[in-house]
Design a protein around this motif. Structure first.
Motif, PDB file in Angstrom:
ATOM      1  N   ARG A  11       0.838  -1.205   0.000  1.00  0.00           N
ATOM      2  CA  ARG A  11       0.000   0.000   0.000  1.00  0.00           C
ATOM      3  C   ARG A  11       0.876   1.260   0.000  1.00  0.00           C
ATOM      4  O   ARG A  11       1.985   1.259   0.524  1.00  0.00           O
ATOM      5  CB  ARG A  11      -0.883  -0.018   1.260  1.00  0.00           C
ATOM      6  CG  ARG A  11      -1.948   1.041   1.314  1.00  0.00           C
ATOM      7  CD  ARG A  11      -2.821   0.849   2.548  1.00  0.00           C
ATOM      8  NE  ARG A  11      -3.562  -0.402   2.454  1.00  0.00           N
ATOM      9  CZ  ARG A  11      -4.696  -0.562   1.776  1.00  0.00           C
ATOM     10  NH1 ARG A  11      -5.220   0.459   1.122  1.00  0.00           N
ATOM     11  NH2 ARG A  11      -5.308  -1.737   1.745  1.00  0.00           N
ATOM     12  N   ARG A  12       0.373   2.336  -0.551  1.00  0.00           N
ATOM     13  CA  ARG A  12       1.073   3.617  -0.449  1.00  0.00           C
ATOM     14  C   ARG A  12       0.883   4.208   0.944  1.00  0.00           C
ATOM     15  O   ARG A  12      -0.008   3.792   1.679  1.00  0.00           O
ATOM     16  CB  ARG A  12       0.524   4.602  -1.477  1.00  0.00           C
ATOM     17  CG  ARG A  12       0.976   4.262  -2.862  1.00  0.00           C
ATOM     18  CD  ARG A  12       0.540   5.361  -3.795  1.00  0.00           C
ATOM     19  NE  ARG A  12       0.806   4.969  -5.155  1.00  0.00           N
ATOM     20  CZ  ARG A  12       0.475   5.724  -6.191  1.00  0.00           C
ATOM     21  NH1 ARG A  12      -0.129   6.878  -6.006  1.00  0.00           N
ATOM     22  NH2 ARG A  12       0.750   5.321  -7.402  1.00  0.00           N
ATOM     23  N   LEU A  13       1.674   5.217   1.244  1.00  0.00           N
ATOM     24  CA  LEU A  13       1.570   5.869   2.551  1.00  0.00           C
ATOM     25  C   LEU A  13       0.374   6.837   2.528  1.00  0.00           C
ATOM     26  O   LEU A  13       0.278   7.677   1.624  1.00  0.00           O
ATOM     27  CB  LEU A  13       2.860   6.648   2.818  1.00  0.00           C
ATOM     28  CG  LEU A  13       3.122   7.082   4.254  1.00  0.00           C
ATOM     29  CD1 LEU A  13       3.364   5.881   5.156  1.00  0.00           C
ATOM     30  CD2 LEU A  13       4.331   8.019   4.314  1.00  0.00           C
ATOM     31  N   PRO A  14      -0.520   6.731   3.522  1.00  0.00           N
ATOM     32  CA  PRO A  14      -1.617   7.713   3.549  1.00  0.00           C
ATOM     33  C   PRO A  14      -1.066   9.137   3.619  1.00  0.00           C
ATOM     34  O   PRO A  14      -0.063   9.394   4.290  1.00  0.00           O
ATOM     35  CB  PRO A  14      -2.382   7.353   4.830  1.00  0.00           C
ATOM     36  CG  PRO A  14      -2.093   5.904   5.038  1.00  0.00           C
ATOM     37  CD  PRO A  14      -0.673   5.705   4.560  1.00  0.00           C
ATOM     38  N   GLU A  15      -1.757  10.029   2.958  1.00  0.00           N
ATOM     39  CA  GLU A  15      -1.344  11.438   2.895  1.00  0.00           C
ATOM     40  C   GLU A  15      -1.208  12.058   4.293  1.00  0.00           C
ATOM     41  O   GLU A  15      -0.381  12.934   4.521  1.00  0.00           O
ATOM     42  CB  GLU A  15      -2.391  12.205   2.067  1.00  0.00           C
ATOM     43  CG  GLU A  15      -2.106  13.660   1.870  1.00  0.00           C
ATOM     44  CD  GLU A  15      -1.302  13.955   0.601  1.00  0.00           C
ATOM     45  OE1 GLU A  15      -0.866  13.020  -0.086  1.00  0.00           O
ATOM     46  OE2 GLU A  15      -1.130  15.149   0.318  1.00  0.00           O
ATOM     47  N   PHE A  16      -2.030  11.567   5.245  1.00  0.00           N
ATOM     48  CA  PHE A  16      -2.006  12.223   6.565  1.00  0.00           C
ATOM     49  C   PHE A  16      -0.664  12.066   7.275  1.00  0.00           C
ATOM     50  O   PHE A  16      -0.367  12.819   8.200  1.00  0.00           O
ATOM     51  CB  PHE A  16      -3.185  11.761   7.445  1.00  0.00           C
ATOM     52  CG  PHE A  16      -3.177  10.314   7.867  1.00  0.00           C
ATOM     53  CD1 PHE A  16      -2.231   9.816   8.745  1.00  0.00           C
ATOM     54  CD2 PHE A  16      -4.173   9.446   7.405  1.00  0.00           C
ATOM     55  CE1 PHE A  16      -2.242   8.482   9.145  1.00  0.00           C
ATOM     56  CE2 PHE A  16      -4.190   8.104   7.798  1.00  0.00           C
ATOM     57  CZ  PHE A  16      -3.217   7.627   8.668  1.00  0.00           C
ATOM     58  N   TYR A  17       0.162  11.115   6.862  1.00  0.00           N
ATOM     59  CA  TYR A  17       1.505  11.036   7.462  1.00  0.00           C
ATOM     60  C   TYR A  17       2.291  12.317   7.183  1.00  0.00           C
ATOM     61  O   TYR A  17       3.182  12.682   7.923  1.00  0.00           O
ATOM     62  CB  TYR A  17       2.279   9.835   6.910  1.00  0.00           C
ATOM     63  CG  TYR A  17       1.982   8.538   7.642  1.00  0.00           C
ATOM     64  CD1 TYR A  17       2.842   8.042   8.620  1.00  0.00           C
ATOM     65  CD2 TYR A  17       0.825   7.820   7.366  1.00  0.00           C
ATOM     66  CE1 TYR A  17       2.575   6.868   9.294  1.00  0.00           C
ATOM     67  CE2 TYR A  17       0.539   6.643   8.039  1.00  0.00           C
ATOM     68  CZ  TYR A  17       1.414   6.172   9.001  1.00  0.00           C
ATOM     69  OH  TYR A  17       1.128   5.020   9.680  1.00  0.00           O
ATOM     70  N   TRP A  18       1.960  12.974   6.064  1.00  0.00           N
ATOM     71  CA  TRP A  18       2.681  14.200   5.697  1.00  0.00           C
ATOM     72  C   TRP A  18       1.941  15.457   6.135  1.00  0.00           C
ATOM     73  O   TRP A  18       2.564  16.506   6.324  1.00  0.00           O
ATOM     74  CB  TRP A  18       2.902  14.238   4.175  1.00  0.00           C
ATOM     75  CG  TRP A  18       3.746  13.113   3.662  1.00  0.00           C
ATOM     76  CD1 TRP A  18       3.332  12.075   2.882  1.00  0.00           C
ATOM     77  CD2 TRP A  18       5.149  12.898   3.894  1.00  0.00           C
ATOM     78  NE1 TRP A  18       4.382  11.226   2.611  1.00  0.00           N
ATOM     79  CE2 TRP A  18       5.517  11.712   3.223  1.00  0.00           C
ATOM     80  CE3 TRP A  18       6.129  13.595   4.607  1.00  0.00           C
ATOM     81  CZ2 TRP A  18       6.815  11.201   3.223  1.00  0.00           C
ATOM     82  CZ3 TRP A  18       7.433  13.085   4.628  1.00  0.00           C
ATOM     83  CH2 TRP A  18       7.756  11.899   3.938  1.00  0.00           C
ATOM     84  N   THR A  19       0.616  15.374   6.279  1.00  0.00           N
ATOM     85  CA  THR A  19      -0.146  16.589   6.618  1.00  0.00           C
ATOM     86  C   THR A  19      -0.602  16.604   8.076  1.00  0.00           C
ATOM     87  O   THR A  19      -0.912  17.663   8.609  1.00  0.00           O
ATOM     88  CB  THR A  19      -1.426  16.674   5.756  1.00  0.00           C
ATOM     89  OG1 THR A  19      -2.249  15.535   6.073  1.00  0.00           O
ATOM     90  CG2 THR A  19      -1.091  16.687   4.274  1.00  0.00           C
ATOM     91  N   GLY A  20      -0.700  15.446   8.689  1.00  0.00           N
ATOM     92  CA  GLY A  20      -1.241  15.362  10.046  1.00  0.00           C
ATOM     93  C   GLY A  20      -2.758  15.493  10.073  1.00  0.00           C
ATOM     94  O   GLY A  20      -3.364  15.503  11.145  1.00  0.00           O
ATOM     95  N   GLU A  21      -3.377  15.569   8.884  1.00  0.00           N
ATOM     96  CA  GLU A  21      -4.825  15.809   8.863  1.00  0.00           C
ATOM     97  C   GLU A  21      -5.595  14.501   8.879  1.00  0.00           C
ATOM     98  O   GLU A  21      -5.745  13.819   7.856  1.00  0.00           O
ATOM     99  CB  GLU A  21      -5.186  16.628   7.620  1.00  0.00           C
ATOM    100  CG  GLU A  21      -4.741  18.067   7.745  1.00  0.00           C
ATOM    101  CD  GLU A  21      -4.747  18.801   6.426  1.00  0.00           C
ATOM    102  OE1 GLU A  21      -5.386  18.321   5.459  1.00  0.00           O
ATOM    103  OE2 GLU A  21      -4.068  19.853   6.348  1.00  0.00           O
ATOM    104  N   THR A  22      -6.047  14.126  10.048  1.00  0.00           N
ATOM    105  CA  THR A  22      -6.855  12.928  10.236  1.00  0.00           C
ATOM    106  C   THR A  22      -7.686  13.109  11.498  1.00  0.00           C
ATOM    107  O   THR A  22      -7.259  13.824  12.415  1.00  0.00           O
ATOM    108  CB  THR A  22      -5.989  11.652  10.344  1.00  0.00           C
ATOM    109  OG1 THR A  22      -6.809  10.586  10.850  1.00  0.00           O
ATOM    110  CG2 THR A  22      -4.804  11.828  11.279  1.00  0.00           C
ATOM    111  N   ASP A  23      -8.834  12.449  11.525  1.00  0.00           N
ATOM    112  CA  ASP A  23      -9.660  12.502  12.738  1.00  0.00           C
ATOM    113  C   ASP A  23      -9.115  11.588  13.830  1.00  0.00           C
ATOM    114  O   ASP A  23      -9.581  11.636  14.963  1.00  0.00           O
ATOM    115  CB  ASP A  23     -11.097  12.053  12.406  1.00  0.00           C
ATOM    116  CG  ASP A  23     -11.859  13.148  11.673  1.00  0.00           C
ATOM    117  OD1 ASP A  23     -11.320  14.269  11.581  1.00  0.00           O
ATOM    118  OD2 ASP A  23     -12.973  12.860  11.196  1.00  0.00           O
ATOM    119  N   MET A  24      -8.201  10.722  13.492  1.00  0.00           N
ATOM    120  CA  MET A  24      -7.643   9.811  14.517  1.00  0.00           C
ATOM    121  C   MET A  24      -6.683  10.624  15.388  1.00  0.00           C
ATOM    122  O   MET A  24      -5.594  10.996  14.952  1.00  0.00           O
ATOM    123  CB  MET A  24      -6.930   8.641  13.840  1.00  0.00           C
ATOM    124  CG  MET A  24      -7.907   7.677  13.176  1.00  0.00           C
ATOM    125  SD  MET A  24      -7.061   6.356  12.302  1.00  0.00           S
ATOM    126  CE  MET A  24      -6.593   7.230  10.849  1.00  0.00           C
TER     127      MET A  24
END
Ligand code: FAD
Ligand code: DLZ
Ligand code: SF4
Length: 516
Positions: free
Chosen positions: A337-350
């Motif tokens: 799998r690719r890396l989810p974008e939130f690893y770079w933006t920090g934008e996640t509800d988790m």
């Protein structure tokens, strides 16, 4: 022709480093070079680049003050070739030395390049062992080869015996056992305040570097604001004393704890200094042992801290040099799998991920359990391609060099080496994060739910991971419990969990490789 040209790299900033031993200030010169290639072979966090450049400039100034001739190449110097090999070739051509002396590097790619230097330069190149560690790659290999299993616990025991750390006069471990790890897994109660933080105000040299880094690397992941790292051995020593004084006594008990908005807790933030050479790990362990001997810190804290340095730090380095370069290519769980974008933006509800990644952007730092059980756990459960995960970890942390980053990611976190370094995958559901932190109290997801819209995503992902890897995990006695639980669930429940996890994963945005 002058004497020796001694090449000191940006993570070799120790006056006792092997390449500076027997230096003759009357004949020898030291070369140090800021180069674009090292700052961008992965796009390092600006705080890491600023730390390395500022520490290099301070170190060069200390050498010069001691009467050493230093050729110091700044990033913006005209003619800077942009690579370490290029800068060495330039210095050799400008004034050929009798020989080049260098200490072995911390990354395979550079070691590989170094092997070609003698032929390329036409002068003898002496590559010396990096004896700032307790072991050499050779001695680790001699210990490891031929053993049925290569485990940190047995490596650590022999290191304790060899060095005498926390051993009594009769040759037995202090406190009757080698490891107090089971005592070191407490969550942190809300009323326990974290120790004060050690900070260093940027001086004129650091401020100049911060401006340079902002202009040249400001677009990399992370921010330069609030830069407060020590950049000299003197200030790193003060950071060590601060840690011993304020945090070491609680280091053990709260070693695995996490708290929202609290980046350091009782951790030392000393890896960045040890890895760059500003602090000597032997000295750090001695200071920790002295804190126990004087009654300042309890044994579970001091043993836990020394184990990380004498045990884990040395062990992962041994594995790295023994198994490279093939180690970097392993992908035992076939994760693509690719890396989810939130690893770079920090934008996640988790919230656990948002907090730990946000802290990483601000600090170029996260402590071990955040790295392993939040960001690492998610990447493991989601099945992200190991190379992408490795790149992320190498980019984002100020203490990241491949010798220590790769085994921690590849072996400890992703189980990509098939169990060579760790006995089992550190896979966990939301229950673990809920037990060890207050994150879930701030989160819109519920760690006790599995299949509802507000269910913690880690839960379904955990069972999705066990389910899709069950053939690989069945033979592992340490995974017997989750595999048996999965067997007992029944096919409908397993299918529902699988579907829930896949829906969640399909809804994520993924980063284009190389986009960050
Ligand atoms: P403390 O918690 O105060 O620990 C004290 C010291 O012990 C550290 O300074 C470090 O030198 C050593 N240590 C602790 N755990 C480890 C370990 N697992 N391996 C090696 N040394 C250890 N460490 C790095 O130095 N560089 C990295 O790039 C790095 N990447 C990591 C990636 C992942 C996925 C994981 C799980 C761990 C990684 N570690 C890395 C190990 C560890 O997380 C960091 O050393 C630690 O968080 C640094 O913070 P600290 O100095 O406050 O450590
Ligand atoms: C990390 C780093 C950076 C950002 N820049 C430099 C540099 O300009 N010059 C240098 O000598 N070293 C730098 N380093 C550290 C090297 O990347 C490190 O020596 C290798 O990765 C080997 O461990
Ligand atoms: Fe993280 Fe789940 Fe807890 Fe939210 S509920 S903080 S996603 S573990």
């Amino acid at each position: 022709m002058t004497g020796a040209l001694r090449f000191v790299l940006g993570d070799q900033l120790s006056h006792a480093v092997a390449s500076l031993r027997d230096l003759d200030p009357a004949r020898d010169r030291v070369l140090m070079a800021e180069v674009l290639g090292e700052a961008t072979y992965v796009r390092h966090h600006p705080k890491k680049i600023a730390f390395v450049f500022s520490a290099m400039r301070h170190f060069a100034a200390e050498l010069a003050a001691n009467g050493v001739t230093v050729i110091y190449v700044r990033l913006d110097d005209p003619g800077n070739t942009g690579s370490l090999s290029g800068e060495l070739a330039r210095a050799v051509a400008a004034d050929p030395p009798e020989r080049v002396v260098v200490t072995e590097p911390g990354e395979w790619r550079l070691w590989d390049a170094m092997r070609g230097w003698e032929a390329e330069l036409g002068v003898p190149v002496e590559v010396r062992d990096d004896d700032r560690f307790f072991t050499t790659p050779r001695s680790f290999r001699a210990w490891a080869e031929g053993r049925k299993s290569v485990r940190m616990a047995s490596f650590y025991q022999q290191m304790r015996k060899r060095t005498g750390f926390l051993m009594d006069a009769a040759g037995a471990p202090e406190g009757g056992k080698y490891s107090f790890d089971p005592d070191n897994r407490e969550p942190i109660p809300g009323e326990v305040a974290s120790p004060p933080r050690h900070t260093v105000e940027p001086d004129a040299v650091t401020r100049e570097v911060l401006d340079l880094v902002a202009a040249r690397f400001g677009h990399h992941f992370g921010t330069l604001d609030g830069f407060d790292f020590a950049v000299t051995a003197g200030d790193a020593e003060a950071a060590l004393e601060h840690f011993i004084q304020h945090a070491l006594p609680g280091f053990g008990t709260y070693q695995d704890a996490m708290r929202h908005g609290d980046p350091l807790l009782f951790h030392s933030r000393l890896a960045v200094y040890m890895n760059a050479g500003l602090l000597d790990p032997r000295h750090v362990c001695r200071r920790a042992q002295a804190a126990w001997e004087s009654g300042h810190a309890p044994l579970n804290a001091v043993e836990g801290f020394i184990r990380q340095i004498l045990g884990w730090r040395e062990f992962v380095r041994g594995i790295y040099w023994w198994r490279m370069p093939a180690y970097a290519e392993t992908n035992a769980l076939d994760a693509h799998r690719r890396l989810p974008e939130f690893y770079w933006t920090g934008e996640t509800d988790m919230v656990c991920l948002r907090d730990a990644i946000g802290q990483t952007q601000r600090e170029a730092y996260a402590h071990h359990i955040q790295r392993l059980m939040v960001m690492g756990n998610f990447a493991l459960l989601a099945g992200v391609e190991p190379a992408l995960v490795n790149e992320w970890y190498l980019v984002v942390y100020a203490d990241a060099y491949e010798w220590v980053e790769l085994p921690n990611v590849q072996g400890m976190t992703l189980f990509a080496d098939g169990g060579f370094l760790a006995t089992k995958p550190y896979a966990a559901s939301g229950k673990y994060i809920d037990r060890m932190s207050d994150y879930c109290r701030h989160c819109r997801y519920d760690p006790k739910k599995q299949l509802t819209d507000d269910a913690c995503p880690f839960n379904a992902l955990y069972w999705h991971f066990i389910d899709r890897n069950q053939a690989r995990l069945r033979g592992n006695p340490r995974m017997a419990f989750p595999v048996k639980t999965l067997d007992r669930m029944g096919p409908d429940k397993v299918a529902a969990l699988r579907e829930h996890a896949e829906r969640f994963l399909n809804a994520l945005t993924y980063a284009e490789p190389g986009a960050w």
